[in-house]
Enzyme design. Structure first.
Site, PDB file in Angstrom:
ATOM      1  N   GLY A  10       0.814  -1.226   0.000  1.00  0.00           N
ATOM      2  CA  GLY A  10       0.000   0.000   0.000  1.00  0.00           C
ATOM      3  C   GLY A  10       0.836   1.260   0.000  1.00  0.00           C
ATOM      4  O   GLY A  10       0.482   2.274   0.584  1.00  0.00           O
ATOM      5  N   SER A  36       0.446  -4.138   4.929  1.00  0.00           N
ATOM      6  CA  SER A  36       0.754  -4.373   6.335  1.00  0.00           C
ATOM      7  C   SER A  36       0.680  -3.071   7.119  1.00  0.00           C
ATOM      8  O   SER A  36       1.063  -2.010   6.622  1.00  0.00           O
ATOM      9  CB  SER A  36       2.179  -4.958   6.448  1.00  0.00           C
ATOM     10  OG  SER A  36       2.604  -4.935   7.789  1.00  0.00           O
ATOM     11  N   LYS A  75       7.239  21.890  -9.619  1.00  0.00           N
ATOM     12  CA  LYS A  75       8.648  21.600  -9.900  1.00  0.00           C
ATOM     13  C   LYS A  75       8.896  21.903 -11.369  1.00  0.00           C
ATOM     14  O   LYS A  75       8.379  21.218 -12.250  1.00  0.00           O
ATOM     15  CB  LYS A  75       8.948  20.130  -9.600  1.00  0.00           C
ATOM     16  CG  LYS A  75      10.308  19.648 -10.096  1.00  0.00           C
ATOM     17  CD  LYS A  75      10.418  18.139 -10.019  1.00  0.00           C
ATOM     18  CE  LYS A  75      11.695  17.625 -10.645  1.00  0.00           C
ATOM     19  NZ  LYS A  75      11.742  16.135 -10.650  1.00  0.00           N
TER      20      LYS A  75
HETATM   21  C1  LIG Z   1      15.823   7.710  -0.751  1.00  0.00           C
HETATM   22  C2  LIG Z   1      14.794   7.641  -1.846  1.00  0.00           C
HETATM   23  C3  LIG Z   1      14.343   8.815  -2.453  1.00  0.00           C
HETATM   24  C4  LIG Z   1      13.386   8.751  -3.472  1.00  0.00           C
HETATM   25  N1  LIG Z   1      12.976   9.912  -4.104  1.00  0.00           N
HETATM   26  C5  LIG Z   1      12.101   9.806  -5.149  1.00  0.00           C
HETATM   27  C6  LIG Z   1      11.646  10.972  -5.843  1.00  0.00           C
HETATM   28  O1  LIG Z   1      11.992  12.106  -5.508  1.00  0.00           O
HETATM   29  N2  LIG Z   1      10.807  10.804  -6.909  1.00  0.00           N
HETATM   30  C7  LIG Z   1      10.370   9.567  -7.291  1.00  0.00           C
HETATM   31  O2  LIG Z   1       9.633   9.489  -8.272  1.00  0.00           O
HETATM   32  N3  LIG Z   1      10.735   8.440  -6.618  1.00  0.00           N
HETATM   33  C8  LIG Z   1      11.593   8.554  -5.569  1.00  0.00           C
HETATM   34  N4  LIG Z   1      11.962   7.425  -4.892  1.00  0.00           N
HETATM   35  C9  LIG Z   1      11.310   6.146  -5.233  1.00  0.00           C
HETATM   36  C10 LIG Z   1       9.951   6.105  -4.546  1.00  0.00           C
HETATM   37  O3  LIG Z   1      10.127   6.287  -3.153  1.00  0.00           O
HETATM   38  C11 LIG Z   1       9.290   4.756  -4.757  1.00  0.00           C
HETATM   39  O4  LIG Z   1       9.252   4.488  -6.136  1.00  0.00           O
HETATM   40  C12 LIG Z   1       7.851   4.769  -4.269  1.00  0.00           C
HETATM   41  O5  LIG Z   1       7.775   5.222  -2.945  1.00  0.00           O
HETATM   42  C13 LIG Z   1       7.267   3.384  -4.404  1.00  0.00           C
HETATM   43  O6  LIG Z   1       7.529   2.639  -3.312  1.00  0.00           O
HETATM   44  P1  LIG Z   1       6.771   1.224  -3.245  1.00  0.00           P
HETATM   45  O7  LIG Z   1       5.282   1.463  -3.183  1.00  0.00           O
HETATM   46  O8  LIG Z   1       7.286   0.404  -4.374  1.00  0.00           O
HETATM   47  O9  LIG Z   1       7.318   0.574  -1.914  1.00  0.00           O
HETATM   48  P2  LIG Z   1       7.001   0.971  -0.412  1.00  0.00           P
HETATM   49  O10 LIG Z   1       6.673   2.413  -0.265  1.00  0.00           O
HETATM   50  O11 LIG Z   1       8.149   0.419   0.371  1.00  0.00           O
HETATM   51  O12 LIG Z   1       5.673   0.150  -0.024  1.00  0.00           O
HETATM   52  C14 LIG Z   1       5.720  -1.257   0.211  1.00  0.00           C
HETATM   53  C15 LIG Z   1       4.371  -1.688   0.757  1.00  0.00           C
HETATM   54  O13 LIG Z   1       4.327  -3.119   0.816  1.00  0.00           O
HETATM   55  C16 LIG Z   1       3.769  -3.511   2.048  1.00  0.00           C
HETATM   56  N5  LIG Z   1       4.278  -4.850   2.370  1.00  0.00           N
HETATM   57  C17 LIG Z   1       5.533  -5.321   2.205  1.00  0.00           C
HETATM   58  N6  LIG Z   1       5.607  -6.602   2.572  1.00  0.00           N
HETATM   59  C18 LIG Z   1       4.359  -6.963   2.974  1.00  0.00           C
HETATM   60  C19 LIG Z   1       3.775  -8.170   3.484  1.00  0.00           C
HETATM   61  N7  LIG Z   1       4.478  -9.290   3.634  1.00  0.00           N
HETATM   62  N8  LIG Z   1       2.467  -8.169   3.795  1.00  0.00           N
HETATM   63  C20 LIG Z   1       1.711  -7.051   3.626  1.00  0.00           C
HETATM   64  N9  LIG Z   1       2.189  -5.876   3.171  1.00  0.00           N
HETATM   65  C21 LIG Z   1       3.511  -5.853   2.838  1.00  0.00           C
HETATM   66  C22 LIG Z   1       4.189  -2.442   3.033  1.00  0.00           C
HETATM   67  O14 LIG Z   1       3.329  -2.415   4.153  1.00  0.00           O
HETATM   68  C23 LIG Z   1       4.033  -1.176   2.155  1.00  0.00           C
HETATM   69  O15 LIG Z   1       2.670  -0.781   2.191  1.00  0.00           O
HETATM   70  C24 LIG Z   1      12.880   7.484  -3.867  1.00  0.00           C
HETATM   71  C25 LIG Z   1      13.321   6.315  -3.247  1.00  0.00           C
HETATM   72  C26 LIG Z   1      14.267   6.376  -2.242  1.00  0.00           C
HETATM   73  C27 LIG Z   1      14.726   5.103  -1.600  1.00  0.00           C
HETATM   74  N1  LIG Z   2       9.387  13.042 -20.208  1.00  0.00           N
HETATM   75  C1  LIG Z   2      10.032  14.196 -19.672  1.00  0.00           C
HETATM   76  C2  LIG Z   2      11.282  13.840 -18.857  1.00  0.00           C
HETATM   77  C3  LIG Z   2      11.965  15.087 -18.443  1.00  0.00           C
HETATM   78  C4  LIG Z   2      12.174  16.156 -19.254  1.00  0.00           C
HETATM   79  N2  LIG Z   2      12.791  17.150 -18.508  1.00  0.00           N
HETATM   80  C5  LIG Z   2      12.947  16.712 -17.270  1.00  0.00           C
HETATM   81  C6  LIG Z   2      13.451  17.371 -16.181  1.00  0.00           C
HETATM   82  C7  LIG Z   2      13.435  16.681 -15.021  1.00  0.00           C
HETATM   83 CL1  LIG Z   2      13.996  17.486 -13.644  1.00  0.00          CL
HETATM   84  C8  LIG Z   2      12.982  15.376 -14.923  1.00  0.00           C
HETATM   85  C9  LIG Z   2      12.459  14.748 -16.022  1.00  0.00           C
HETATM   86  C10 LIG Z   2      12.440  15.421 -17.189  1.00  0.00           C
HETATM   87  C11 LIG Z   2       9.004  14.937 -18.827  1.00  0.00           C
HETATM   88  O1  LIG Z   2       8.644  14.487 -17.768  1.00  0.00           O
HETATM   89  O2  LIG Z   2       8.605  15.991 -19.303  1.00  0.00           O
END
Ligand SMILES: Cc1cc2nc3c(=O)[nH]c(=O)nc-3n(C[C@H](O)[C@H](O)[C@H](O)COP(=O)(O)OP(=O)(O)OC[C@H]3O[C@@H](n4cnc5c(N)ncnc54)[C@H](O)[C@@H]3O)c2cc1C
Ligand SMILES: N[C@H](Cc1c[nH]c2cc(Cl)ccc12)C(=O)O
Length: 515
Positions: A10, A36, A75
């Site tokens: 989730g 979870s 942004k």
């Molecule tokens: C440091 C960092 C910075 C980031 N910054 C960006 C950003 O600026 N822009 C961007 O686009 N992306 C960013 N990302 C990526 C982004 O955070 C993730 O793509 C996004 O949050 C998706 O996470 P998720 O849903 O895949 O996993 P999670 O958010 O980890 O969710 C996992 C889920 O699975 C559930 N779960 C796991 N195991 C079980 C189980 N056995 N039973 C029941 N439930 C379970 C958990 O409860 C949770 O709900 C960043 C990632 C990191 C690590």
């Molecule tokens: N598909 C493009 C990807 C892209 C173009 N300019 C930027 C700048 C930043 Cl900061 C991230 C992604 C992109 C879009 O999203 O327009």
């Protein structure tokens, strides 16, 4: 046809998937999300691409519907500080290149020079970011852009593949608040939500998922299982044993430490961009939300200990960091060999992740969800749909990987082992050829990663010119072409930019009016 889907997880991936599938298939597919309460979400992921508009429009959501509830801000770019040398910065904007006499303006800029700042000479958005301006006037009109069609037209149910114009901004938002918002959106439209732990996964004789065993809600069965369990990859990696392809050799940053810093927006203002500030063992992100800053140090464990990383981050934030709890994160960098195996599709961190430079995580989730709808399985389980999905999603993350490698190979910084080693790391064979080509002519459609991965040549050009570490020559043709029209366009950019800065409201002023 596939009639039922169970989504494990989730977080952002889980609720983006659930809400989009519901919007696509209505009640013709039964959708359940199991998440979870005990296992938290990653809790970061707060900056996006401009193309996330396709996602929100597909759900029928306007900015007014979700931005106030998710602490949202605009942004317009990523601002990269100290990548070339301490004290320097440049922007990577959501703004396509102007072309004069068939030649991109940045190529002309190489020939005729300018003020020394390619971004401010060739683009408008850097000026708006420096001025902390809103991209919209108080009457909600978008600032003037040379769009080939109305930039504000609703996108309805279009997808990333139909990005005709370059919309000039993306969003920052609170990741947890967005997941909560999408959960309410999905459940309110009939998606079932089970709060429980999946404690076991049972496979059938073919190695397909037969059912998920939960702690308190019995067994869950479905035609298709979507693994959104985060880095654990509980279904795709753990239960099905799909191999993981590590990118660690070329992208060494595998740790992060994050802080949520309350700020007085009225005093600080809101710079409409994400900032990535290079550090001794990685870089620090600064994401301005409406009433707080999301910030974190992304670093390589081989070059920096967690305690040192937290100290560096707290020093970077200053006194406002006092008493804040730091969130330390281990990052698994790479991708699942296949994202879709048998009756299980991994989306989000469970399927793959490259470090968050350029905010690509949510774009990869959005792309995966769109492709899942496009290649959604029928009862005959046609393997061609699955294989095409796997090829498309693998290429998208491989392209993003190349673009991020460019940041480290192209950075002029070489003041310590981390930055010197960054120049020696292996790069994909095709990329090495492309990096050679860029030295003779700035990146273009013929010399950038050839498969869809969201980044266009202008993004590569901004990196090549901004990072300062790649020797660049302008093509000899420009010594023979008439430069007058190009010089006039460079002047026009600066005149337009100055007018916009003088007439647009600040982002704080505009967003305050939405609340
Ligand atoms: C440091 C960092 C910075 C980031 N910054 C960006 C950003 O600026 N822009 C961007 O686009 N992306 C960013 N990302 C990526 C982004 O955070 C993730 O793509 C996004 O949050 C998706 O996470 P998720 O849903 O895949 O996993 P999670 O958010 O980890 O969710 C996992 C889920 O699975 C559930 N779960 C796991 N195991 C079980 C189980 N056995 N039973 C029941 N439930 C379970 C958990 O409860 C949770 O709900 C960043 C990632 C990191 C690590
Ligand atoms: N598909 C493009 C990807 C892209 C173009 N300019 C930027 C700048 C930043 Cl900061 C991230 C992604 C992109 C879009 O999203 O327009």
């Amino acid at each position: 046809m596939t009639q039922s889907v169970v989504i494990l997880g989730g977080g952002t991936a889980g609720w983006m998937t659930a809400s989009y599938l519901r919007a696509a298939f209505a009640d013709r597919v039964d959708i359940t999300v199991v998440e979870s309460r005990r296992i938290g979400t990653i809790g970061v992921g707060e900056a996006t691409f401009s193309t996330v508009r396709h996602f929100f429009d597909y759900l029928g959501l306007s900015e007014a519907d979700w931005m106030p509830e998710c602490n949202g801000t605009y942004k317009l770019a990523v601002r990269l500080e100290n990548w070339r040398a301490p004290g320097t910065y440049f922007y990577h904007p959501f703004e396509r290149m102007r072309v004069v006499d068939g030649v991109p303006l940045t190529d002309w800029w190489q020939k005729v020079g300018g003020t020394g700042s390619f971004d401010r000479d060739c683009f408008l958005i850097p000026w708006l970011c420096d001025a902390k301006a809103s991209p919209r006037y108080l009457d909600h009109r978008l600032f003037e852009q040379d769009f080939d069609e109305d930039p504000d037209r609703p996108l309805y149910r279009t997808t990333l593949a139909e990005q005709n114009t370059q919309f000039p901004y993306a969003y920052h938002f609170d990741a947890s608040l967005l997941a909560d918002f999408l959960c309410r959106y999905a459940v309110g439209r009939g998606v079932h939500r089970i709060i429980d732990d999946v404690v076991d996964v049972r496979l059938d004789e073919r190695g397909w998922i037969d059912r998920l065993v939960t702690r308190e809600h019995g067994d869950l069965t479905a035609d298709l299982y979507v693994d959104c369990s985060g880095f654990r990859s509980r279904l795709l990696g753990d239960a099905l044993g799909e191999p993981f392809v590590s990118f660690q050799d070329s992208l060494p940053n595998d740790r992060a430490v994050a802080l949520r810093v309350p700020v007085d927006t009225a005093v600080r203002g809101i710079r409409p961009c994400t900032t990535a500030t290079a550090q001794d063992a990685g870089w620090i992100w600064t994401i301005p939300l409406y009433d707080r800053i999301g910030t974190g140090y992304v670093y390589a464990a081989d070059y920096c200990e967690p305690e040192e990383a937290e100290r560096v981050l707290r020093d970077f934030v200053g006194p406002a960091a006092a008493d804040l709890e730091a969130n330390h994160i281990r990052m698994r960098i790479g991708r699942s060999h296949r994202a879709w195996v048998n009756n299980c599709v991994g989306i989000g961190l469970s399927a793959g992740f490259v470090e968050p430079l350029q905010s690509t995580g949510i774009f990869l989730i959005q792309h995966a969800i769109e492709q899942l709808v496009r290649y959604f399985p029928g009862t005959d389980r046609d393997p061609v749909l699955r294989d095409t999905y796997n090829l498309s999603t693998a290429r998208a993350i491989e392209g993003v990987r190349e673009f991020l490698i460019l940041h480290y190979r192209g950075a002029a910084r070489a003041d310590n082992d981390y930055w010197r080693d960054a120049k020696k790391r292996p790069v994909p064979e095709d990329m090495a050829v492309r990096m050679e080509q860029w030295q003779s002519k700035l990146p273009d459609n013929d010399t950038t990663y050839p498969y869809y991965h969201a980044f266009e040549p202008y993004s590569y050009v901004c990196m090549a010119l901004g990072l300062g570490g790649i020797p660049l020559r302008h093509p000899p043709a420009l010594d023979l072409l008439d430069t007058r029209a190009a010089r006039a366009e460079l002047t026009r950019v600066r005149e337009q930019a100055r007018k916009l800065v003088d007439t647009l409201p600040s982002q704080v002023e505009y967003l305050s009016g939405l609340r």
